[in-house]
Design a protein around this motif. Structure first.
Motif, PDB file in Angstrom:
ATOM      1  N   UNK A 289       6.596   3.098  56.965  1.00 37.01           N
ATOM      2  CA  UNK A 289       5.197   3.042  57.512  1.00 37.01           C
ATOM      3  C   UNK A 289       4.765   1.713  56.900  1.00 37.01           C
ATOM      4  N   UNK A 290       5.022   1.438  55.702  1.00 34.57           N
ATOM      5  CA  UNK A 290       4.568  -0.035  54.937  1.00 34.57           C
ATOM      6  C   UNK A 290       5.307  -1.010  55.856  1.00 34.57           C
ATOM      7  N   UNK A 291       6.720  -0.939  56.056  1.00 36.10           N
ATOM      8  CA  UNK A 291       7.390  -1.731  56.808  1.00 36.10           C
ATOM      9  C   UNK A 291       7.111  -2.022  57.992  1.00 36.10           C
ATOM     10  N   UNK A 292       6.711  -0.887  58.861  1.00 39.38           N
ATOM     11  CA  UNK A 292       6.399  -1.040  60.403  1.00 39.38           C
ATOM     12  C   UNK A 292       5.119  -1.681  60.398  1.00 39.38           C
ATOM     13  N   UNK A 293       4.029  -1.364  59.696  1.00 38.71           N
ATOM     14  CA  UNK A 293       2.747  -2.167  59.527  1.00 38.71           C
ATOM     15  C   UNK A 293       2.975  -3.777  59.259  1.00 38.71           C
ATOM     16  N   UNK A 294       3.741  -4.035  58.438  1.00 37.69           N
ATOM     17  CA  UNK A 294       4.208  -5.449  58.044  1.00 37.69           C
ATOM     18  C   UNK A 294       4.773  -5.927  59.081  1.00 37.69           C
ATOM     19  N   UNK A 295       5.914  -5.342  59.674  1.00 41.86           N
ATOM     20  CA  UNK A 295       6.453  -5.823  61.001  1.00 41.86           C
ATOM     21  C   UNK A 295       5.496  -5.950  61.976  1.00 41.86           C
TER      22      UNK A 295
END
Length: 104
Positions: free
Chosen positions: A26-32
């Motif tokens: 989720x953290x990576x998805x939000x950052x992406x």
């Protein structure tokens, strides 16, 4: 030729991604999707305990809605993307997490 050279790197990345925790995904998805690293980390920490795995997967895919990386995504734009998912619970949790994380 270059494509063949990149194949091992892509395969290794996919293998590592499958080992990631829901919070990391989720953290990576939000950052992406364009949120800052700090905002993504704060929101993912709060949201992972409040949403189902299916909802978390839907959120982590937000970056694909635009087709390209948006730098410094505004919260308004992010919430517009979340609203487009059509899940009121995701919208509620995302909104409250964004508000609390923005105040930190």
């Amino acid at each position: 030729m270059i494509r063949l050279a990149l194949f091992p790197l892509i395969a290794a990345s996919l293998a590592l991604a499958s080992c990631a925790t829901p919070e990391t995904r989720l953290r990576n998805g939000l950052h992406n999707a364009g949120l800052s690293q700090a905002m993504s980390a704060c929101m993912a920490e709060r949201m992972v305990d409040r949403l189902s795995l299916v909802q978390l997967r839907r959120l982590s895919a937000l970056g694909s809605l635009e087709g390209k990386r948006i730098t410094d995504l505004s919260l308004g734009t992010f919430l517009h993307k979340v609203r487009a998912l059509g899940d009121p619970e995701i919208l509620t949790v995302s909104t409250s997490s964004a508000a609390l994380c923005a105040l930190r």
